[in-house]
Design an enzyme around this catalytic site. Structure first.
Site, mmCIF file in Angstrom:
data_model
loop_
_atom_site.group_PDB
_atom_site.id
_atom_site.type_symbol
_atom_site.label_atom_id
_atom_site.label_comp_id
_atom_site.label_asym_id
_atom_site.label_seq_id
_atom_site.Cartn_x
_atom_site.Cartn_y
_atom_site.Cartn_z
ATOM 1 N N LYS A 186 39.213 43.988 40.883
ATOM 2 C CA LYS A 186 39.614 43.929 39.577
ATOM 3 C C LYS A 186 40.014 45.549 39.163
ATOM 4 O O LYS A 186 39.185 46.329 39.751
ATOM 5 C CB LYS A 186 39.109 43.313 38.534
ATOM 6 C CG LYS A 186 39.426 41.604 38.967
ATOM 7 C CD LYS A 186 40.516 41.122 39.224
ATOM 8 C CE LYS A 186 40.868 39.477 39.117
ATOM 9 N NZ LYS A 186 39.997 38.796 39.971
HETATM 10 C C1 PLP Z 1 39.963 37.126 39.710
HETATM 11 C C2 PLP Z 1 40.557 36.098 38.742
HETATM 12 C C3 PLP Z 1 39.710 35.194 38.399
HETATM 13 C C4 PLP Z 1 38.411 34.895 38.497
HETATM 14 O O1 PLP Z 1 37.472 35.994 38.454
HETATM 15 P P1 PLP Z 1 36.056 35.947 39.275
HETATM 16 O O2 PLP Z 1 35.532 37.063 38.559
HETATM 17 O O3 PLP Z 1 36.549 36.391 40.658
HETATM 18 O O4 PLP Z 1 35.385 34.623 39.168
HETATM 19 C C5 PLP Z 1 40.455 34.282 37.470
HETATM 20 N N1 PLP Z 1 41.784 34.366 37.431
HETATM 21 C C6 PLP Z 1 42.502 35.237 37.772
HETATM 22 C C7 PLP Z 1 44.095 35.346 37.494
HETATM 23 C C8 PLP Z 1 42.106 36.180 38.653
HETATM 24 O O5 PLP Z 1 42.911 37.188 39.164
#
Ligand code: PLP
Length: 397
Positions: A186
């Site tokens: 992210k």
């Molecule tokens: C990455 C992501 C999540 C979940 O996040 P994690 O930290 O990997 O559990 C949820 N929604 C979206 C749109 C994402 O891109």
């Protein structure tokens, strides 16, 4: 999007401070921790940056969605409306609570279409969860009006859009709650982590307790704390929070780099008349983590992705065919394939997706290509990339 590209001295220094104390847990051990409270500090930074009353750090973005829904009292048999284009985590969080994910179409914003949401509302609907995919948002004003009209919660999945804004408010702060992910890919990362933000003190307190086995966090003796309701463990560790603390101090620098790189590529592609760009609501500002555009047909979009890949231009996604992000590949959801039996509410309440028509989503997602914007490209690399992309795309059009 990836903060992992710029992991450096600041991150190491924050982690080292935690290692020096040896206190890896966010709660308790006051005497040993030498004033180090990384999770608390990161929550304060998030509250400041996102202009909200409360932030609760959690172990992942999925945990943030789950805890957010649970904190608002959503449970067995309740329906949550979410888009056909998202990450599987969105419906996982809903299912984890015995609630029912109800998919609705996306429009040219690549996020929830307000008309599709209105059509999906039933007497069991409790929340609408727009997902700000690839750095940009839905028409949040329309969604908010719909939610007010039908007394529904608006819960923003801003996991892919931290730093963007809508109507002058940071994404995640516009609805009743917003969720972020700090997983490794992210915009900013904790390694693994997530956060919930809200101005609703009751939801925040619920989240604080629920994510730590129901602990009410009153007093100085963890063992003597009360448990006003059932909870689970969705805590983040101090080590992960320490990484995030360094990263959030760099968020605005990351966004500036993303915007610069995005703009160079966008300008290069703007010279191609057959290409149109994802629509961004008038009041919205993207976080520039992806550049998303449309080709004239699904065949051209598939051809574009292949051609870009063959030319060595990495990071361009055709989400329509992606196992994790688009409804056409979610057989495990549609057939409720699970390890153990699911609750009666879910089994009986899940819509019959074999009868659903998501042609509006298919129309947009089928023609879309989204290209990841990286932070680490040099000025030369980005110029070359933009020129190469334009050349490859002109050739297939
Ligand atoms: C990455 C992501 C999540 C979940 O996040 P994690 O930290 O990997 O559990 C949820 N929604 C979206 C749109 C994402 O891109």
């Amino acid at each position: 999007m990836p903060g992992f590209e710029l992991f450096g001295e600041k991150e190491k220094a924050e982690v080292q401070q935690v290692l020096d104390t040896g206190v890896l847990m966010r709660y308790g051990f006051d005497g040993m921790r030498n004033g180090q409270w990384k999770a608390l500090d990161l929550e304060k930074k998030l509250e400041e940056r996102m202009q909200v009353e409360h932030a609760q750090l959690l172990s992942s973005g999925t945990a943030a969605l789950t805890v957010g829904l649970a904190s608002a009292g959503i449970g067995a048999g309740d329906e949550v409306i979410l888009p056909t284009f998202t990450f599987v985590a969105s419906f996982e969080a809903v299912l984890a609570l015995g609630a029912i994910p109800v998919l609705a179409d996306v429009d040219d914003t690549l996020t929830l279409d307000p008309d599709a949401v209105e059509n999906a509302i039933t007497t069991r609907t409790k929340a609408v969860m727009p997902v700000h995919m690839c750095g940009s948002m839905a028409d949040l004003e329309s969604l908010k009006q719909l939610c007010s009209k039908h007394s529904l919660l608006l819960i923003e999945d801003a996991c892919q859009a931290i730093g963007g804004s809508y109507d002058g408010k940071p994404l995640g702060s516009y609805g009743d709650m917003g969720c972020f992910s700090f997983d490794y890919v992210k915009t900013i990362t904790c390694g693994e982590g997530g956060a919930l933000i809200t101005n609703n003190t009751e939801f925040y307190q619920n989240a604080d307790h629920y994510s730590d086995h129901g602990h009410d966090h009153i007093g100085n003796d963890r063992g003597a704390e009360g448990h006003p309701f059932l909870g689970y463990n969705y805590r983040i560790s101090e080590l992960n929070a320490a990484v995030g603390l360094a990263q959030i101090s760099r968020l605005d620098d990351f966004l500036e780099i993303q915007k610069r790189h995005y703009t160079i590529i966008r300008e290069a592609l703007s010279s191609i008349p057959e290409i149109t760009f994802r629509s961004v609501p008038e009041k919205g500002v993207e976080n520039y983590s992806f550049l998303s555009f449309y080709l004239p047909s699904a065949q051209k979009a598939k051809a574009a992705q292949l051609a870009l890949g063959s030319a060595g231009i990495d990071g361009c996604f055709y989400w329509f065919d992606n196992n994790w992000h688009y409804h056409t590949k979610w057989d495990h959801l549609k057939k409720l394939t699970s390890l153990g039996p699911l609750s009666k509410e879910v089994v009986e309440g899940l819509p019959d997706y074999s009868a659903s028509n998501f042609s509006k989503s298919d129309h947009w997602v089928g023609r879309n290509i989204s290209c990841l914007i990286k932070l680490g490209w040099s000025a030369e690399e980005i110029q070359k990339r933009a020129a190469d992309m334009a050349k490859v795309l002109k050739e297939i059009l």
